[in-house]
Write an enzyme that holds these catalytic residues in place. Sequence first.
Site, PDB file in Angstrom:
ATOM      1  N   GLU A   5      46.263  66.430  26.495  1.00  0.00           N
ATOM      2  CA  GLU A   5      46.148  65.319  27.447  1.00  0.00           C
ATOM      3  C   GLU A   5      46.670  65.657  28.830  1.00  0.00           C
ATOM      4  OE1 GLU A   5      49.795  62.579  25.671  1.00  0.00           O
ATOM      5  OE2 GLU A   5      48.178  61.553  26.686  1.00  0.00           O
ATOM      6  N   HIS A  42      39.442  76.451   5.932  1.00  0.00           N
ATOM      7  CA  HIS A  42      38.257  75.643   5.591  1.00  0.00           C
ATOM      8  C   HIS A  42      37.377  75.397   6.820  1.00  0.00           C
ATOM      9  CE1 HIS A  42      39.790  74.926   1.566  1.00  0.00           C
ATOM     10  NE2 HIS A  42      40.973  74.783   2.134  1.00  0.00           N
ATOM     11  N   TRP A  69      41.563  50.792  35.900  1.00  0.00           N
ATOM     12  CA  TRP A  69      41.045  51.815  34.981  1.00  0.00           C
ATOM     13  C   TRP A  69      39.638  51.337  34.646  1.00  0.00           C
ATOM     14  CZ3 TRP A  69      38.979  52.342  30.089  1.00  0.00           C
ATOM     15  CH2 TRP A  69      38.970  53.648  29.560  1.00  0.00           C
ATOM     16  N   LYS A 114      49.787  66.305  22.941  1.00  0.00           N
ATOM     17  CA  LYS A 114      50.515  66.416  24.215  1.00  0.00           C
ATOM     18  C   LYS A 114      49.874  67.472  25.093  1.00  0.00           C
ATOM     19  CE  LYS A 114      52.221  63.778  24.190  1.00  0.00           C
ATOM     20  NZ  LYS A 114      52.498  62.535  23.563  1.00  0.00           N
ATOM     21  N   GLU A 169      50.952  66.078  17.010  1.00  0.00           N
ATOM     22  CA  GLU A 169      51.532  65.540  18.233  1.00  0.00           C
ATOM     23  C   GLU A 169      51.635  66.629  19.310  1.00  0.00           C
ATOM     24  OE1 GLU A 169      51.904  62.779  19.455  1.00  0.00           O
ATOM     25  OE2 GLU A 169      53.363  63.044  21.062  1.00  0.00           O
TER      26      GLU A 169
HETATM   27  C1  AGP Z   1      50.116  59.777  23.960  1.00  0.00           C
HETATM   28  O1  AGP Z   1      50.755  60.618  24.819  1.00  0.00           O
HETATM   29  C2  AGP Z   1      49.304  58.714  24.559  1.00  0.00           C
HETATM   30  N1  AGP Z   1      49.857  58.081  25.664  1.00  0.00           N
HETATM   31  C3  AGP Z   1      48.639  57.780  23.559  1.00  0.00           C
HETATM   32  O2  AGP Z   1      48.166  58.528  22.488  1.00  0.00           O
HETATM   33  C4  AGP Z   1      49.472  56.600  23.015  1.00  0.00           C
HETATM   34  O3  AGP Z   1      50.460  57.050  22.159  1.00  0.00           O
HETATM   35  C5  AGP Z   1      48.526  55.611  22.326  1.00  0.00           C
HETATM   36  O4  AGP Z   1      47.629  55.112  23.271  1.00  0.00           O
HETATM   37  C6  AGP Z   1      49.255  54.477  21.643  1.00  0.00           C
HETATM   38  O5  AGP Z   1      49.977  53.715  22.547  1.00  0.00           O
HETATM   39  P1  AGP Z   1      51.035  52.644  22.052  1.00  0.00           P
HETATM   40  O6  AGP Z   1      52.102  53.392  21.338  1.00  0.00           O
HETATM   41  O7  AGP Z   1      51.516  51.985  23.304  1.00  0.00           O
HETATM   42  O8  AGP Z   1      50.317  51.707  21.148  1.00  0.00           O
END
Ligand code: AGP
Length: 580
Positions: free
Chosen positions: A460, A476, A71, A457, A453
């Site tokens: 992303e 607002h 990455w 979802k 949330e």
């Molecule tokens: C959500 O679908 C993501 N993959 C992301 O927001 C994730 O929840 C966040 O990076 C935190 O990850 P963690 O729970 O492993 O700390």
Amino acid sequence: MCGIVGYTGYREAAEVCRLGLLRLEYRGYDSYGIATLSPSLSVYKHVGKISDSATSSNHLRGDTGIGHTRWATHGVPSEKNAHPHLDAKKKIAVVHNGIIENYAELRRGLEERGVVFASDTDTEVIPHLIAEHYTKNLFQAVESILPMLKGSYALLIITEGEDTLVAARNGSPLVLGVGDGEYVLGSDALPLLDYTRQAVYFEDGDTAEITRDGFTIHNKGVSVSRNITEIEWNADEAKKGGYQHYMLKEIFEQPEVFANTLSSIKSKSEAVDMIRNAHAITIVACGTSANASMIFSYLMEGICHIPTRVILASEFKYFPTMFTDLVIGVSQSGETADTLAALKLAKDRGSQTLAITNVLGSTITRVASLVLYTRAGPEMSVAATKSFTSQVAAFLQIVNLLSDYKLETELSEIKRYLPEILSTDLSKAVDLCKNATTLLYIGRGLFYPVALEGALKMKEISYIHAEGYAAGELKHGPFALLSPKTPVISTCVSNCVYPVMMSNLKEIKARNAPIIVIGKNCDKDLEDVADVCIPLPAVSEYGAVVLSSVILQLLAYQTAVSLGNDVDMPRNLAKSVTVE
Ligand code: AGP
């Protein structure tokens, strides 16, 4: 971010590494690479996902090798920036997860000494430094250069002329699988599962020398021993099991996961006592874990009357005076850099610390004083689903155990209705969403984090702009966005906020924005106001939180699939965010 694997034993190392990287691909999928010793060093690199690779590393021979799935942090995704990185003579190969913060200074020094760099990465300084210090002993050369590196790393290193695999950890996770005549290393336990369930979790500062005959670990120059832990997960749990995507499999696992998490949290546990005895709680978390934690804060305030607030982990350090007697770090992976940093800071400020995580042996389990596991099993999809539901299950169970107001009936209802909610028909809602330019998710009280949330979802994996708002905030500012192309999605159940939510929905309808509403059995009022009404069974408010969250996961999934997106590996993302 980035996954690394290593192997030494009696199998073809390239294939073990390739399969291991497939298991780690959720950590990054810009490019991948493998190096093996046979006895000369051979390297294969590919830009893009392992699964999409037309060619393969199968031609690489040798029973010792290392691999990496990337990455990108320093340098665009390209063959030259893909790992492994080599020294100038192409004898030493290094894979790295983490960031070398002082790489620019180190690179300048190496260039002044005549080294020519082949990539834009921070990692490449490492093989060149090792080459400068190498005198026929790789382990010693690595130990002598590690003090020069500032930043975080999990490293695996091999060189021509030695049958040794050298590993080092500082701030990035690394696990050693101990097999019968073979050793497998990984950024997490998943690449190990086909070969062994016996694992050694390295500590920060550990360096290890591994041959097929055994391994030694040093820390600060002294030989140390580390416990061997039994990995609880099995190889099948980390496979798709006939589903088109991991995300769908994980959504469908939720009835089982919810029940498992509930039963794993016991009243007489140190973690529950720690929460019971707190006067005020701060939760630090990111993304989905932060959204689940917000549900906990509403429950703790509303039912247990313990002040509980959620601070995004990345913001915690900007509140230098913030102190509560208990700080909880919530993280599925247990490796999120910001959550780890916030928890360490909380410890320094004198708070007690508790980690709530899904991954045994993850870094957060060493940072916090106590750990509570959510036991959701491996989550491979970048979009978190079952980990959210398991966190909410843990929170509901904690509140159930702490308060006089028992939630047993509500929890049983959720267990009963979770399987049937998975077959909800969402086709009309998907049609509205997939053609939208913006989606607004709204909710009040417990349904505000549900809205956050749901929007996370959707954005992303569908790449449609989606935002979650507290319903009261809409007027607002966000009201200016309302149009026939901006559907508004809401959960609206008969609780104390029902009348005001109905007013909000009518105001939205008056501005011609389509409305998708999730409501109990879709009563007449909801049918009148909504373009699409998605029925919920007659459950409690807490049940509606869990069931509507699952519906929103399915809505995001089906919308993304209808748009032809790569649901499990959305663009630009990685599951485990191990850099700030
Ligand atoms: C959500 O679908 C993501 N993959 C992301 O927001 C994730 O929840 C966040 O990076 C935190 O990850 P963690 O729970 O492993 O700390």
